[in-house]
Scaffold this motif. Structure first.
Motif, PDB file in Angstrom:
ATOM      1  N   LEU A 108     -14.100  -5.489  83.200  1.00  0.00           N
ATOM      2  CA  LEU A 108     -12.661  -5.232  83.307  1.00  0.00           C
ATOM      3  C   LEU A 108     -11.905  -6.462  83.785  1.00  0.00           C
ATOM      4  CD1 LEU A 108     -12.550  -1.610  84.774  1.00  0.00           C
ATOM      5  CD2 LEU A 108     -11.919  -2.329  82.481  1.00  0.00           C
ATOM      6  N   ARG A 109     -12.505  -7.203  84.740  1.00  0.00           N
ATOM      7  CA  ARG A 109     -11.846  -8.409  85.227  1.00  0.00           C
ATOM      8  C   ARG A 109     -11.700  -9.444  84.129  1.00  0.00           C
ATOM      9  NH1 ARG A 109     -14.937  -7.432  89.955  1.00  0.00           N
ATOM     10  NH2 ARG A 109     -16.515  -8.934  89.267  1.00  0.00           N
ATOM     11  N   ARG A 110     -12.769  -9.602  83.352  1.00  0.00           N
ATOM     12  CA  ARG A 110     -12.705 -10.569  82.252  1.00  0.00           C
ATOM     13  C   ARG A 110     -11.657 -10.162  81.205  1.00  0.00           C
ATOM     14  NH1 ARG A 110     -19.112 -11.866  81.027  1.00  0.00           N
ATOM     15  NH2 ARG A 110     -19.522 -13.040  82.967  1.00  0.00           N
ATOM     16  N   VAL A 111     -11.681  -8.867  80.862  1.00  0.00           N
ATOM     17  CA  VAL A 111     -10.717  -8.382  79.865  1.00  0.00           C
ATOM     18  C   VAL A 111      -9.286  -8.503  80.395  1.00  0.00           C
ATOM     19  CG1 VAL A 111      -9.931  -6.346  78.623  1.00  0.00           C
ATOM     20  CG2 VAL A 111     -12.367  -6.847  78.757  1.00  0.00           C
ATOM     21  N   GLU A 112      -9.094  -8.175  81.691  1.00  0.00           N
ATOM     22  CA  GLU A 112      -7.761  -8.255  82.279  1.00  0.00           C
ATOM     23  C   GLU A 112      -7.228  -9.676  82.261  1.00  0.00           C
ATOM     24  OE1 GLU A 112      -5.466  -6.978  86.424  1.00  0.00           O
ATOM     25  OE2 GLU A 112      -7.637  -6.913  86.273  1.00  0.00           O
ATOM     26  N   SER A 113      -8.096 -10.633  82.609  1.00  0.00           N
ATOM     27  CA  SER A 113      -7.673 -12.033  82.606  1.00  0.00           C
ATOM     28  C   SER A 113      -7.289 -12.491  81.205  1.00  0.00           C
ATOM     29  CB  SER A 113      -8.822 -12.898  83.149  1.00  0.00           C
ATOM     30  OG  SER A 113      -8.473 -14.260  83.095  1.00  0.00           O
ATOM     31  N   GLU A 114      -8.116 -12.107  80.214  1.00  0.00           N
ATOM     32  CA  GLU A 114      -7.804 -12.502  78.843  1.00  0.00           C
ATOM     33  C   GLU A 114      -6.513 -11.858  78.361  1.00  0.00           C
ATOM     34  OE1 GLU A 114     -11.156 -11.496  76.513  1.00  0.00           O
ATOM     35  OE2 GLU A 114     -12.492 -13.005  77.398  1.00  0.00           O
ATOM     36  N   VAL A 115      -6.327 -10.572  78.701  1.00  0.00           N
ATOM     37  CA  VAL A 115      -5.117  -9.865  78.272  1.00  0.00           C
ATOM     38  C   VAL A 115      -3.876 -10.481  78.916  1.00  0.00           C
ATOM     39  CG1 VAL A 115      -3.884  -7.668  78.432  1.00  0.00           C
ATOM     40  CG2 VAL A 115      -6.264  -7.700  77.724  1.00  0.00           C
ATOM     41  N   LYS A 116      -3.953 -10.802  80.212  1.00  0.00           N
ATOM     42  CA  LYS A 116      -2.799 -11.412  80.880  1.00  0.00           C
ATOM     43  C   LYS A 116      -2.435 -12.740  80.233  1.00  0.00           C
ATOM     44  CE  LYS A 116      -3.110  -9.382  85.503  1.00  0.00           C
ATOM     45  NZ  LYS A 116      -3.354  -9.663  86.942  1.00  0.00           N
ATOM     46  N   HIS A 117      -3.462 -13.552  79.963  1.00  0.00           N
ATOM     47  CA  HIS A 117      -3.198 -14.855  79.342  1.00  0.00           C
ATOM     48  C   HIS A 117      -2.543 -14.697  77.974  1.00  0.00           C
ATOM     49  CE1 HIS A 117      -3.672 -19.070  78.456  1.00  0.00           C
ATOM     50  NE2 HIS A 117      -4.358 -18.779  77.352  1.00  0.00           N
ATOM     51  N   GLU A 118      -3.152 -13.794  77.153  1.00  0.00           N
ATOM     52  CA  GLU A 118      -2.586 -13.576  75.825  1.00  0.00           C
ATOM     53  C   GLU A 118      -1.182 -12.983  75.905  1.00  0.00           C
ATOM     54  OE1 GLU A 118      -5.294 -11.171  73.679  1.00  0.00           O
ATOM     55  OE2 GLU A 118      -6.876 -12.704  73.582  1.00  0.00           O
ATOM     56  N   MET A 119      -0.963 -12.077  76.873  1.00  0.00           N
ATOM     57  CA  MET A 119       0.354 -11.465  77.028  1.00  0.00           C
ATOM     58  C   MET A 119       1.393 -12.508  77.433  1.00  0.00           C
ATOM     59  SD  MET A 119       1.453  -8.282  79.471  1.00  0.00           S
ATOM     60  CE  MET A 119       0.077  -7.323  78.863  1.00  0.00           C
ATOM     61  N   ALA A 120       1.019 -13.410  78.343  1.00  0.00           N
ATOM     62  CA  ALA A 120       1.953 -14.458  78.749  1.00  0.00           C
ATOM     63  C   ALA A 120       2.318 -15.346  77.572  1.00  0.00           C
ATOM     64  CB  ALA A 120       1.336 -15.289  79.873  1.00  0.00           C
ATOM     65  N   ILE A 121       1.289 -15.681  76.771  1.00  0.00           N
ATOM     66  CA  ILE A 121       1.564 -16.512  75.586  1.00  0.00           C
ATOM     67  C   ILE A 121       2.492 -15.780  74.619  1.00  0.00           C
ATOM     68  CG2 ILE A 121       0.513 -17.574  73.557  1.00  0.00           C
ATOM     69  CD1 ILE A 121      -1.963 -18.128  75.276  1.00  0.00           C
ATOM     70  N   MET A 122       2.218 -14.493  74.379  1.00  0.00           N
ATOM     71  CA  MET A 122       3.045 -13.718  73.455  1.00  0.00           C
ATOM     72  C   MET A 122       4.474 -13.582  73.975  1.00  0.00           C
ATOM     73  SD  MET A 122       0.355 -10.727  72.388  1.00  0.00           S
ATOM     74  CE  MET A 122       1.581  -9.846  71.454  1.00  0.00           C
ATOM     75  N   ILE A 123       4.614 -13.323  75.278  1.00  0.00           N
ATOM     76  CA  ILE A 123       5.960 -13.177  75.853  1.00  0.00           C
ATOM     77  C   ILE A 123       6.720 -14.490  75.731  1.00  0.00           C
ATOM     78  CG2 ILE A 123       7.201 -12.869  78.020  1.00  0.00           C
ATOM     79  CD1 ILE A 123       5.093 -10.812  78.803  1.00  0.00           C
ATOM     80  N   LYS A 124       6.036 -15.611  76.032  1.00  0.00           N
ATOM     81  CA  LYS A 124       6.705 -16.903  75.936  1.00  0.00           C
ATOM     82  C   LYS A 124       7.135 -17.196  74.508  1.00  0.00           C
ATOM     83  CE  LYS A 124       6.148 -21.701  77.384  1.00  0.00           C
ATOM     84  NZ  LYS A 124       5.231 -22.692  78.014  1.00  0.00           N
ATOM     85  N   GLU A 125       6.238 -16.904  73.549  1.00  0.00           N
ATOM     86  CA  GLU A 125       6.590 -17.130  72.149  1.00  0.00           C
ATOM     87  C   GLU A 125       7.743 -16.230  71.718  1.00  0.00           C
ATOM     88  OE1 GLU A 125       3.025 -16.508  70.008  1.00  0.00           O
ATOM     89  OE2 GLU A 125       2.139 -18.469  70.511  1.00  0.00           O
ATOM     90  N   ALA A 126       7.689 -14.944  72.147  1.00  0.00           N
ATOM     91  CA  ALA A 126       8.756 -14.007  71.772  1.00  0.00           C
ATOM     92  C   ALA A 126      10.095 -14.425  72.371  1.00  0.00           C
ATOM     93  CB  ALA A 126       8.393 -12.587  72.222  1.00  0.00           C
ATOM     94  N   GLU A 127      10.063 -14.860  73.655  1.00  0.00           N
ATOM     95  CA  GLU A 127      11.307 -15.308  74.280  1.00  0.00           C
ATOM     96  C   GLU A 127      11.868 -16.545  73.578  1.00  0.00           C
ATOM     97  OE1 GLU A 127      10.371 -15.915  78.346  1.00  0.00           O
ATOM     98  OE2 GLU A 127      10.633 -13.800  78.909  1.00  0.00           O
ATOM     99  N   ALA A 128      10.957 -17.480  73.244  1.00  0.00           N
ATOM    100  CA  ALA A 128      11.422 -18.690  72.565  1.00  0.00           C
ATOM    101  C   ALA A 128      12.020 -18.361  71.203  1.00  0.00           C
ATOM    102  CB  ALA A 128      10.260 -19.667  72.409  1.00  0.00           C
ATOM    103  N   GLN A 129      11.335 -17.462  70.451  1.00  0.00           N
ATOM    104  CA  GLN A 129      11.859 -17.074  69.140  1.00  0.00           C
ATOM    105  C   GLN A 129      13.187 -16.351  69.269  1.00  0.00           C
ATOM    106  OE1 GLN A 129       8.792 -14.813  67.228  1.00  0.00           O
ATOM    107  NE2 GLN A 129       7.426 -16.579  66.935  1.00  0.00           N
TER     108      GLN A 129
END
Length: 510
Positions: free
Chosen positions: A150-171
């Motif tokens: 769960l810790r590994r999955v949570e870390s990966e999800v947070k990282h991917e979510m941050a990237i997606m949010i940043k890309e969405a905000e920039a777009q």
């Protein structure tokens, strides 16, 4: 004597005979009437008896008919009941058969459930055995493995979510800026208005300098009368062939200018003539105000305004703000707001109406206490404007939080019209002083390397020392500078504050 007695006796006999005859005739008529009445009564009794027998016969026939109908209806009801009873019996038999079938299926399901439970127990036992073997081989318990996963999955999800949010905000930011630039540039291109710079003085040309003495009059009575009636100061100095009218009320100044021009053209200048010309000038200015208000509504396509609002719009022709004619500015704001509302699918009529009326309070702000926004709100409410228009008007300076897209568009159109180059006029000294003050405010902060006021004072860019100011402090500095600019400077439109922090690493390969 004998003759008179004979006449009397004859009269008495005639009267007695007449009375006897009348009594005889009356008794005969009474007997005839009694006989006729008796006959009528007997006839009526016979007819009543016949009618009674006829009614009794009809009653018996009606009773017989009703009894027959009741018996027929009872027979029909009994037949329907028999049929319903038969159908119920058939349904009951069918339900009994279905119940037997369901009971049989339930028994089969119970058997299958028992077999499933036995299989589940066997599977659980097998899983427990395999789990114990996995724990032995992995060297950790199932809970520990689950937490690690769960810790590994949570870390990966947070990282991917941050990237997606940043890309969405920039777009989203890029798309919003592109769309906003397109809409604003389109609105500005489609709306071009001439702006007339007004001041607090007007100049009236004279045919010669001798006219100055006639305007002043004997012991100054003419000039005093004109100043008293108009409320405007007349400045008669060494300026050749010109008189300067000075006053802060542009309408009074216009009345004084028209009246003075009429007096100069007429040549007869004395207190009575001055009063007459001032009255004519007042009527002329009132007509100009009404015509200008009607022309503004016609030009913007805003109809149905109260006549008093139209007059107030016309008064804005003689009102300036930072050198910008307020009526021209209001017309331009109405066009800009309407164009942007059409592009965004908002209510064009509300946007245009609010844009045209957004500065209506400035028509009387020198006569009524309060800001022009509050004055405008009360005026629009008094003349029954809609709540949507009032709300869009009251939000154009940020005094109220906008709750509709039309309110945002009116505020944007107001900023565009007031802030674009050439819209407003200011002296070179004020302009340079404002730029110097902007740079001085920025330079006063510790860690600032250099500050530049650019874009005619619409933006200030601040270079900071990267070794002394980090990213968080740069953002805080930008907010602090904005607050100081808002509190210490007066400026039209808005000023953008950009804090730049840059670190460069330079090496040379030899």
């Amino acid at each position: 004597m004998t003759t008179a007695v004979a006449v009397i006796i004859t009269a008495i006999v005639a009267v007695a005979a007449g009375y006897a005859l009348r009594k005889f005739v009356g008794e005969a008529k009474i007997k005839s009437a009694e006989a006729e009445a008796k006959r009528i009564i007997e006839t009526a009794i016979k007819e009543a008896e016949a009618k009674r027998r006829e009614i009794a016969l009809e009653s018996k026939e009606e009773i017989h008919r009703m009894r027959s109908e009741a018996e027929r209806e009872i027979r029909e009801r009994r037949h329907e009941l028999h049929q319903a009873e038969r159908r119920l019996m058939q349904r009951e038999e069918s339900l009994e058969k279905k119940l037997e079938s369901l009971q049989a299926r339930e028994e089969k399901l119970n058997q299958a459930r028992a077999e499933l439970e036995r299989g589940r127990e066997e599977l659980n036992a097998l899983i427990a055995k395999e789990k114990a073997e996995l724990e032995r081989l992995a060297g950790m318990s199932a809970d520990e493995a689950k937490d690690l996963l769960l810790r590994r999955v949570e870390s990966e999800v947070k990282h991917e979510m941050a990237i997606m949010i940043k890309e969405a905000e920039a777009q989203a930011k890029e798309e919003a800026e592109r769309r906003a630039r397109k809409i604003i540039s389109l609105a500005i291109q489609r709306c071009a208005a001439d702006h007339v710079a007004e001041s607090t003085v007007s100049v009236v040309s004279l045919p010669n300098d001798e006219m100055k003495g006639r305007i002043i009059g004997r012991e100054g009575r003419n000039i005093r009368t004109l100043e008293t009636l108009t409320g405007i100061d007349l400045i008669i100095d060494d300026t050749p062939e010109a008189v300067i009218l000075s006053g802060f009320d542009p309408i009074r100044r216009e009345i004084a200018r028209i009246a003075l021009e009429k007096l100069v053209a007429d040549g007869r200048i004395h207190p009575a003539r001055i009063e007459e010309m001032v009255e004519k000038a007042q009527k002329e200015v009132e007509n100009i105000i009404r015509e200008e208000g009607e022309q503004a509504t016609f030009e913007t396509g805003v109809h149905g305004l109260h006549p008093e609002l139209i007059k107030l719009l016309g008064r804005l022709k003689f009102r300036t703000s930072y050198g910008q004619n307020v009526l021209k500015h209001s017309i331009e704001v109405a066009h800009l707001a309407g164009i942007m509302a059409a592009e965004l699918g908002a209510d064009v009529n509300v946007a245009k109406r609010a844009g045209l009326l957004h500065d209506i309070g400035k028509a009387v702000d020198h006569e009524v206490e309060g800001t022009h926004v509050e004055i405008g709100r009360s005026l629009l409410a008094r003349y029954k404007e809609s709540r949507e228009v009032i709300h869009a008007m009251e939000c154009h300076h940020g005094d109220y939080e906008p709750q509709s897209i039309e309110a945002v568009l009116v505020a944007a159109a107001d900023s565009i019209s007031a802030a674009r180059p050439g819209a407003r006029r200011e002296t070179l000294e004020n302009y340079i002083r404002r730029l110097e003050k902007l740079e001085a405010i920025a330079d006063s902060y510790e860690g600032v390397e250099k500050a530049y006021a650019i874009q005619a004072g619409r933006e200030v860019r601040i270079m900071v020392k990267p070794d002394r100011i980090d990213d968080a402090e740069a953002a805080k500095m930008a907010r602090d500078i904005v607050k100081r600019i808002e509190s210490e400077l007066e400026y039209p439109g808005q000023i953008k504050v950009t804090v730049i922090r840059e670190t460069r690493a330079v090496e040379y390969a030899r």
